[in-house]
Motif scaffolding. Structure first.
Motif, PDB file in Angstrom:
ATOM      1  N   PRO A  93      -1.675  66.867  72.535  1.00  0.00           N
ATOM      2  CA  PRO A  93      -1.553  67.629  73.786  1.00  0.00           C
ATOM      3  C   PRO A  93      -2.870  67.763  74.532  1.00  0.00           C
ATOM      4  O   PRO A  93      -2.888  67.762  75.762  1.00  0.00           O
ATOM      5  CB  PRO A  93      -1.031  68.991  73.315  1.00  0.00           C
ATOM      6  CG  PRO A  93      -0.293  68.691  72.055  1.00  0.00           C
ATOM      7  CD  PRO A  93      -1.078  67.590  71.399  1.00  0.00           C
ATOM      8  N   ASP A  94      -3.987  67.880  73.807  1.00  0.00           N
ATOM      9  CA  ASP A  94      -5.279  68.020  74.465  1.00  0.00           C
ATOM     10  C   ASP A  94      -5.612  66.783  75.283  1.00  0.00           C
ATOM     11  O   ASP A  94      -6.001  66.886  76.458  1.00  0.00           O
ATOM     12  CB  ASP A  94      -6.369  68.259  73.422  1.00  0.00           C
ATOM     13  CG  ASP A  94      -7.714  68.570  74.065  1.00  0.00           C
ATOM     14  OD1 ASP A  94      -7.827  69.629  74.697  1.00  0.00           O
ATOM     15  OD2 ASP A  94      -8.633  67.741  73.948  1.00  0.00           O
ATOM     16  N   ALA A  95      -5.452  65.604  74.685  1.00  0.00           N
ATOM     17  CA  ALA A  95      -5.767  64.361  75.396  1.00  0.00           C
ATOM     18  C   ALA A  95      -4.793  64.115  76.535  1.00  0.00           C
ATOM     19  O   ALA A  95      -5.183  63.645  77.614  1.00  0.00           O
ATOM     20  CB  ALA A  95      -5.750  63.189  74.412  1.00  0.00           C
ATOM     21  N   ARG A  96      -3.522  64.434  76.324  1.00  0.00           N
ATOM     22  CA  ARG A  96      -2.529  64.209  77.379  1.00  0.00           C
ATOM     23  C   ARG A  96      -2.763  65.146  78.568  1.00  0.00           C
ATOM     24  O   ARG A  96      -2.570  64.761  79.726  1.00  0.00           O
ATOM     25  CB  ARG A  96      -1.114  64.381  76.822  1.00  0.00           C
ATOM     26  CG  ARG A  96      -0.719  63.244  75.882  1.00  0.00           C
ATOM     27  CD  ARG A  96       0.748  63.275  75.492  1.00  0.00           C
ATOM     28  NE  ARG A  96       1.016  64.314  74.518  1.00  0.00           N
ATOM     29  CZ  ARG A  96       1.719  65.410  74.763  1.00  0.00           C
ATOM     30  NH1 ARG A  96       2.198  65.640  75.984  1.00  0.00           N
ATOM     31  NH2 ARG A  96       1.924  66.307  73.812  1.00  0.00           N
ATOM     32  N   ALA A  97      -3.194  66.359  78.280  1.00  0.00           N
ATOM     33  CA  ALA A  97      -3.508  67.290  79.377  1.00  0.00           C
ATOM     34  C   ALA A  97      -4.688  66.787  80.201  1.00  0.00           C
ATOM     35  O   ALA A  97      -4.682  66.887  81.437  1.00  0.00           O
ATOM     36  CB  ALA A  97      -3.799  68.679  78.816  1.00  0.00           C
TER      37      ALA A  97
ATOM     38  N   LEU B  19      -0.858  74.016  91.651  1.00  0.00           N
ATOM     39  CA  LEU B  19      -0.251  75.315  91.352  1.00  0.00           C
ATOM     40  C   LEU B  19      -0.079  75.500  89.852  1.00  0.00           C
ATOM     41  O   LEU B  19      -0.377  76.571  89.305  1.00  0.00           O
ATOM     42  CB  LEU B  19       1.097  75.429  92.055  1.00  0.00           C
ATOM     43  CG  LEU B  19       1.899  76.716  91.781  1.00  0.00           C
ATOM     44  CD1 LEU B  19       1.118  77.932  92.262  1.00  0.00           C
ATOM     45  CD2 LEU B  19       3.260  76.647  92.458  1.00  0.00           C
ATOM     46  N   VAL B  20       0.382  74.462  89.161  1.00  0.00           N
ATOM     47  CA  VAL B  20       0.569  74.547  87.716  1.00  0.00           C
ATOM     48  C   VAL B  20      -0.764  74.860  87.031  1.00  0.00           C
ATOM     49  O   VAL B  20      -0.847  75.727  86.156  1.00  0.00           O
ATOM     50  CB  VAL B  20       1.166  73.245  87.160  1.00  0.00           C
ATOM     51  CG1 VAL B  20       1.167  73.253  85.631  1.00  0.00           C
ATOM     52  CG2 VAL B  20       2.586  73.043  87.667  1.00  0.00           C
TER      53      VAL B  20
ATOM     54  N   ASP C 207       7.762  69.153  83.415  1.00  0.00           N
ATOM     55  CA  ASP C 207       7.145  67.830  83.499  1.00  0.00           C
ATOM     56  C   ASP C 207       5.616  67.878  83.490  1.00  0.00           C
ATOM     57  O   ASP C 207       4.960  66.908  83.836  1.00  0.00           O
ATOM     58  CB  ASP C 207       7.633  67.092  84.743  1.00  0.00           C
ATOM     59  CG  ASP C 207       7.339  67.849  86.031  1.00  0.00           C
ATOM     60  OD1 ASP C 207       6.984  69.035  85.946  1.00  0.00           O
ATOM     61  OD2 ASP C 207       7.478  67.252  87.116  1.00  0.00           O
ATOM     62  N   ALA C 208       5.031  68.993  83.070  1.00  0.00           N
ATOM     63  CA  ALA C 208       3.580  69.091  82.898  1.00  0.00           C
ATOM     64  C   ALA C 208       3.271  69.076  81.403  1.00  0.00           C
ATOM     65  O   ALA C 208       4.086  69.528  80.597  1.00  0.00           O
ATOM     66  CB  ALA C 208       3.054  70.366  83.536  1.00  0.00           C
TER      67      ALA C 208
END
Length: 378
Positions: free
Chosen positions: A100-104, A121-122, A73-74
């Protein structure tokens, strides 16, 4: 001992040696339950991410292994290590926000998650995996770090100059490492990626129509990806591992500065959540020196961060050069040079601090790489 491929794991299982002390990183362990069970005591074996079916997980846990599961879920895979541009910009045709860059970045700045122990932790696991992979990538290479402002426009003479510098350094056999962002950083990575001066000029010409990432990151990145493809061709199966042996262009950006998207002209990208780890990592790995182009507050911070280890270096510790480019900028506009001179006076670091007028003065001040770079087809 880290095991990062099934071939390595097969060899170790066939050898009959104990599995204690192994770190199985991001592997698909499907179908390996019986072979692992045959080893009996698995105490000291650590499984980091990957695919671990329930039956295999039961064998591992029963045998005493430690299993860190994949995290579903990350928006990032914390075990993956390095990226290539296509990893971070997948889905750009739907707009930068879908990548993925913007969502991160959105996940990173979500106030509900910033202090959540699980998310912390993630992020820590992710950054540690990046560091581990980055160490392997730069091992034995001559790396020159290039610092400079993110606001340098693609249509400017300063951008063309930084691109020319990146190309010259890469042709000399250095890996060109930057903060991986826009502006001077992008220019240096672009120059290093290209194999001829003509290719550099053509790439700059292609992207000059979108001079900066504001207000539209989508357009800024899209035209750059087209220019990248013109330089290196289609790369549907490119990975950090396949690009690594001939890589000349390295970016080390951070989601901390989410308003600065990563540039696409890096062969590989080591992107961090922690800006502190990222900044230190870039400087430490610039083993052949640091070149500083025009910049403002962020660049000034990096200059003093780079100088501090030189100031406190032991007498027998080798010192890599730091070269500031632009006499007027660093003595009048942002008068950093007088402060550096005052700090260096009477110390060994005085011998490796340089202020030059143009990028043409840089290369002779850097140590030559230990061996010539290996050319490829680009």
């Amino acid at each position: 001992m880290e095991i990062e491929s099934l071939e390595e794991l097969d060899d170790h299982l066939d050898s009959g040696e104990p599995l204690s002390g192994l770190r199985l990183q991001d592997l698909d362990l499907s179908g390996l339950g019986d072979r692992l069970a045959a080893h009996g005591d698995l105490t000291g074996l650590v499984v980091l991410g990957g695919r671990v079916p329930p039956a295999v997980a039961e064998v591992l846990l029963h045998g005493g292994a430690i299993v860190f599961p994949g995290i579903a879920d990350a928006p990032v895979d914390p075990w993956r290590g390095l990226y290539v541009p296509a990893d971070l910009y997948a889905g750009l045709e739907q707009g930068y926000a879908a990548t993925p860059d913007a969502r991160a970045y959105a996940w990173f700045v979500d106030a509900r998650l910033r202090s959540d122990a699980y998310c912390t932790l993630v992020r820590a696991i992710h950054d540690d995996s990046v560091t581990d992979a980055l160490d392997e990538f730069v091992a034995g290479r001559s790396v020159v770090g290039i610092m400079g402002g993110h606001a340098v426009g693609r249509h400017s003479a300063a951008y063309a100059g930084a691109a020319g510098l990146g190309h010259a350094l890469a042709e000399a056999g250095h890996v060109v490492a930057t903060g991986g962002g826009p502006g001077a950083m992008e220019a240096a990575n672009l120059g290093a990626l290209c194999r001829t001066p003509d290719a550099v000029a053509e790439a700059v010409r292609r992207i000059a129509c979108v001079p900066g990432f504001r207000p539209d990151v989508t357009a800024w990145a899209s035209v750059a990806l087209e220019a990248r493809e013109a330089v290196v061709g289609d790369e549907p199966t490119a990975t950090p591992e396949t690009l690594g042996p001939t890589a000349r262009s390295l970016g080390i950006p951070t989601w901390f500065y989410g308003h600065e998207p990563p540039n696409v002209f890096c062969d590989v990208i080591a992107k961090y959540f922690s800006n502190a780890i990222r900044e230190e990592g870039l400087l430490v790995r610039s083993t052949a020196g640091v070149v500083v182009l025009d910049g403002a507050a962020g660049t000034v911070q990096e200059v003093f961060q780079a100088v501090t280890p030189l100031y406190y270096a032991a007498d027998d510790e080798p010192l890599a050069p730091i070269v500031l480019v632009g006499r007027r900028h660093w003595t009048e506009t942002v008068p950093v040079w007088p402060a550096l001179q005052a700090l260096a006076r009477g110390r060994r670091m005085e011998q490796v601090l340089h202020l030059v007028d143009t990028i043409d003065d840089v290369l002779p001040l850097l140590p030559p790489p230990p061996s010539p770079s290996q050319p490829d087809s680009r």
